[in-house]
Each structure stands twice: as structure tokens, then as C-alpha cells.
Design a protein around this motif. Sequence first.
Motif, short mmCIF file in Angstrom:
data_model
loop_
_atom_site.label_atom_id
_atom_site.label_comp_id
_atom_site.label_asym_id
_atom_site.label_seq_id
_atom_site.Cartn_x
_atom_site.Cartn_y
_atom_site.Cartn_z
N UNK A 62 6.57 4.47 2.26
CA UNK A 62 5.01 3.84 2.13
C UNK A 62 4.47 4.12 0.73
N UNK A 63 3.85 3.15 0.11
CA UNK A 63 2.93 3.47 -1.11
C UNK A 63 1.51 3.44 -0.40
N UNK A 64 1.02 2.73 0.56
CA UNK A 64 -0.27 2.74 1.15
C UNK A 64 0.06 3.40 2.67
N UNK A 65 -0.99 3.78 3.17
CA UNK A 65 -1.39 4.10 4.76
C UNK A 65 -1.18 2.69 5.33
N UNK A 66 -1.16 2.84 6.65
CA UNK A 66 -1.42 1.62 7.52
C UNK A 66 -2.73 1.20 7.42
N UNK A 67 -3.34 0.15 6.58
CA UNK A 67 -4.74 -0.30 6.81
C UNK A 67 -5.03 -1.33 7.90
#
Length: 702
Positions: free
Chosen positions: A267-272
Motif C-alpha cells: 500500500x501507498x495509502x490506507x483504505x479510504x
Amino acid sequence: MTAEYSAHHLQVLEGLEAVRKRPGMYIGSNGSPGLMHCLWEIIDNSVDEAVAGTGTRIDIVLHDDGSVEVRDRGRGVPVDVEPRTGLTGVEVVYTKLHAGGKFGGGSYAASGGLHGVGASVVNALSERLDVEVDRGGKTYAMSFHRGEPGVFADSGEPRPDAPFSPFEQKSELRVIGKAPKGVTGTRVRYWADRQIFTKDAAFQLEELETRARQTAFLVPGLELVIRDEREKTDGDAEAKDAEAKETSFRYDGGISEFVDYLAMDAPITDTWRVQGSGSFTETVPVLQPDGHMASTEVERECRVDIAMRWGTGYDTVTRSFVNIIATPKGGTHQQGFEQELLKVLRAQVEQNARRLKVGKDKLEKDDVLAGLTAVLTVEVPEPQFEGQTKEVLGTPAVRTVVVKVLRQALGERFSSTKRDDKSQASMLLDKVVSEMKARISARAHKETQRRKNALESSTLPAKLVDCRTKDVEQSELFIVEGDSALGTAKDARNSEFQALLPIRGKILNVQRASISDMLSNVECASIIQVIGAGSGRTFDLSAARYGKIILMSDADVDGAHIRTLLLTLFFRYMRPLIEDGRVFAAVPPLHRVIVVNPGSKPNETIYTYSEQELHALLTKLRKQNKRWHEPVQRYKGLGEMDAEQLATTTMDRSGRLLRRVRMQDAEAAGRVFELLMGNEVAPRREFIIDSSDRLTRESIDA
């Protein structure tokens, strides 16, 4: 055909006759996909009950007689008499097209069923269909034969070929027992009509499990249990029950958990998570008390729920749904999602143009979608779909609602002062900008990556030993392990169509590395440059300089590791080569056996490719009383062969053995690569421990 054409040549198909005459209009085809579509129609009716708040479990049973049964604990199909037709609710639902409780009568706020034809279509295309309903303390039952209600004269287990008596005067909804107090639900069992479906049409268990898992993600708290009783051995009932395969799906995390399941990369971001709603008005025909339809302007509320995250990869995985129904071909909701995502990220890149060094370049949709895993769901009363198969949402106003909800949520996310939000937003912008720059660079250098001709200067790596032919289909690129093997391979190859590229040792594990690390790695960059078709999202299969890519490594553990690392590179960044069947693994021999022939007859050389093959050969030679030179030569590497041996066994088209690398299921392949080559160590350790019994001491080359 006759020249005459008048009104008496016209046919009027009544009721379910039209379904049996043209099943493709309702279920798409009369093969396995159509058979599965019928099952979805019955399951979706049960899911609609769960979404409406009644029933937390659905059982799906694949019986060994070819029938399928769906059981739920919903409200149960109405059993009272519908006043206009004079028929019970059960008969109306299963025999009348465009009849049901999902036309805006208030029974369902939002449902997957819209057209009122699902259950009746399944009934029309079934040799036999049995319905049982628990309602009001009683259990009601009704049976149908190709859509016609009546009674089967069964003795024991129900059979589709049992004698059938249709109702003559008035149909009857039979009461067959008592239901426990407060218990409601519906049970449907049907046998697909083999007059309609092809002989090879069958229920696909894997597809059914995928759909059940997907539904469990979309309806948190709903449990779907699949029981497969097919292909059982003879024996008593207890033995059959013990052999039946049962799988259960239940997820309480909703679509956030769905995204985590679908995502393959780091992942680059969390799950938005984005949630919101909006209203719109539309003019629709509404049934009036006098039985006529009148155009009425009604206000609709549309609820939007989105879960998304970006990863280090470049593949895009999106799933869109309307009222739990999958829309694989998108529609207005997905258009609004992609449109607003691009608009918001373009604005953010422009605001940070100096830090990101983008100049006047603009993001495109593919840049934004690279590495994105998203699940988009909308709930809307009476959505408009394009066709009965419901693959495309057509309600125009849903696009605007999705856009507004997403714009507000992303605006709050990018303007947040929280450290985690700012860090993830920054990494996301870096990611999409790097994708944009890669796309622009690939476009600029596309022409220079074509095969050089006599008048062009070569910018290819100096260590490449190229071939002469310009016919891509005939050309082969051997990726060779080490310089020592390269020297032998130079003499063994056919220089007309065989090119050689040596690599030094083990290349970078690209499953765990970033794109920039991969491109800065000398060996990876050389392979991509030599093949000449780019990498990742910009890969252009038609620009590839070779028709076959052959991985030629030593027949030992290190050689297998190098081959795995190379396959990881091809899978992640040049996947179309694998999908097109252009990647191969050379199979060099493990042993050379020189059989001694009597007299002046020359000795015979036999190569074997495994320990089992060697032992079988030696046993055969002993039986024939033949001798061989001892010790049998065991090749530890390609460098131990001379040019003639390497050509004969591994490179010459007339005698070599190649293994084509295939990939039938990209999603499953992605999971294997992530398990074996990814960052998570614990799952890999468990896999090695669980698989240790498959390994023998002799197979370890140490």
C-alpha cells in the motif's frame, strides 16, 4: 419461405412462451453463463430480503441430481391472493412476467430486482421448480413444470421426470406443514431444462463461491453457505454428507475489507472510505389505484459508499455495484467516480507543481488509476439498467451524486492537517506524477525502441549479442545466467535468429521494490531496454523485438531462484508477454549417459532431465545388458557443457525442450507472486512449512 406475408403469418407468444423461445434475451446465453445467471436471479431475491433487514443467512445447495436449492429466512413470498389476477402471490411471482414487489410499491427501499422477470424466467427455463414458503405459522408449497403449475406424483426424492398433472380448473397453493412461530422464509429448488440449455452447461462452483464471497463483503453480517453434493460415491446418506463440500462466507468489515482482499500490491495509502448521499428527481410512470399508469415526478435518494486505496503496482482493480448487483461494464456511477478522481488529483498536482516538477504536463485517467484498488457501491430506488443482465447502470443523475460525494470527501482528505493524511496525500501525488512522467517518456521514446536497421546507431546494451533477422516472429532472446554460459551459448546458437543477453547473478526482487528502484537496477533496465516494448502500463506488445523470450538458467536451486526472479519481473512489468505465450523456460538436461556399444559401433549419448528419468534409463540398460561410462555426468550448470552439447539439448529447435509460461487466472497468479516474493514473511513461512512434505532430500542441490 413464401412470397405471401399477411397477418396470419404473425405469432403472438403468450406469457412464458416468449422466454422459452428466446432465452438469450433474458439470460444472455443457453450455456453455463446462462445457467449461472438463472441461479443469480434466485440468490439475488434472497439477498434483497437480507438488504431489507430480514434474514442473516442464505444456503445454496448443489444437489447430486443436477438440481440447485436456495434457502433464506426472509419474509417469504406472499401467499395471499393478488386481487387483479385472482392468483396467489407465489403463482404470480413465478409465472407472470413483469410482476413482483420491486416496482416502487414500498416493499423494498433499494433492490437488485427491477424488472419482475427473474423468478418467472428461471421457472420457464426449468424442467421442474419447487417452492416452499414459511409464513404465518404454516408451510406452503407449489410445483411447476416448465412454468406450468401442477402436482408431481413423487415417491420419495423429488424427480423432474415424475408424472405431472397440471391444474385444470384452479391452481392450488398447498399447505404441507406447520412452521415454527415467528419463522419466515423461502426455499426454491429447480432442475434446469435440458431442452433449453446445452449438454455441457453446468454450475461452476468456483464462480459461485466468488459471487458469494463478493455478496458477503457487500452485505456485512450476511452469511452465505454453499454446499456441493455433486459427484459423490455410492454409499449411505451419512457417507454422502461427510463427503459434501461446504464453504461459508461472512464478513463484517464491508467493502473496506473487500478492497484489502482485492489489493495485490504493497500500500501507498490506507483504505479510504467515502460515504454520502444525494437526492434527485425523475419522472417515472406510477401505478394509480384505478390500475392505470401516470407519469409522476418523484424524488429519489441515492446513497454512495466507496472504499479505495493506492498501491505500489500499476494494475487497476475496480468493482462497481448497484444495489448489490455487479456492474462489470460500469455505467454512470463509475463514470462519475473516475471523472471526479481525475479532476481532484489534477487540481492537487497543479497546486503542488513546483514541488512535483511537472511543468505544463497534465494527468490523464490512466495515470490516476494506476495502482488503484476500489469498490464503488450505490443504492438507488428503481435504477435504470441497460438490459436484463444489468451490466451497465444508465440512470444519469447518479453520476452527479457520486461526483458531489467524492469531491467533498477528497477535498477534506487533501486539506487535512493530520500527519498521516498529509503523508499519504504526498505519496499519492508522487505516485501519479511518476506514472505521468513514465507515460510521457514512453511516448517520446517509442520510435527509438524499434529494432535498429543498418543505417541506425544502436543504443542497446553492449553485452547484448543480437541476431541478424528482422522477422520478430522468428527471433528468440535467450536470457542467460552468467558470462561463462554466455561464451558457450555464443558458439551454440544460431546467429540468424537467436540473440543472447547475459545477466549477472540474481536480479532485483521487483515484487518488493518500487518502480524507481526497478528502473535503476542495471539488469532489470537492460532486459526492458533489449525487449524494447516499455514496461508497466505503457508496455506495447506490438513493439517487442523478439517473438520468444527464453529464460536459460542452471538446473539447480540458484538457477530456479533466478528464473523465479525473472518471471516476477515479467509478471509485474511485462505481463502481456506472458499472456500472449511468448515467455519460455529452457530445460537443460541434468545428466549425460554414454552408452557403450560393442565393436566398432559408436557409443550412444543419452540425456535425462530428472532423477526419476535417469533411474528408469539405467534400469532399462541393465535389463538389456548394456554398459555405460561411470560416473554418469551430472551437470551443475550450463557452463559445464560444450557448445555442441548445449546446442543439441537446449538451443537447437529440432531437439530442445521448452516450457511455456502460462497464466490462466491473473488474480490467482498475483496472489502467488505476492505470497512467494512479497514483503509479508509470515504467510511465506507458513506456506514453506505446510509444503515441506512435498520436498525430498535428493531434490535439494546443496
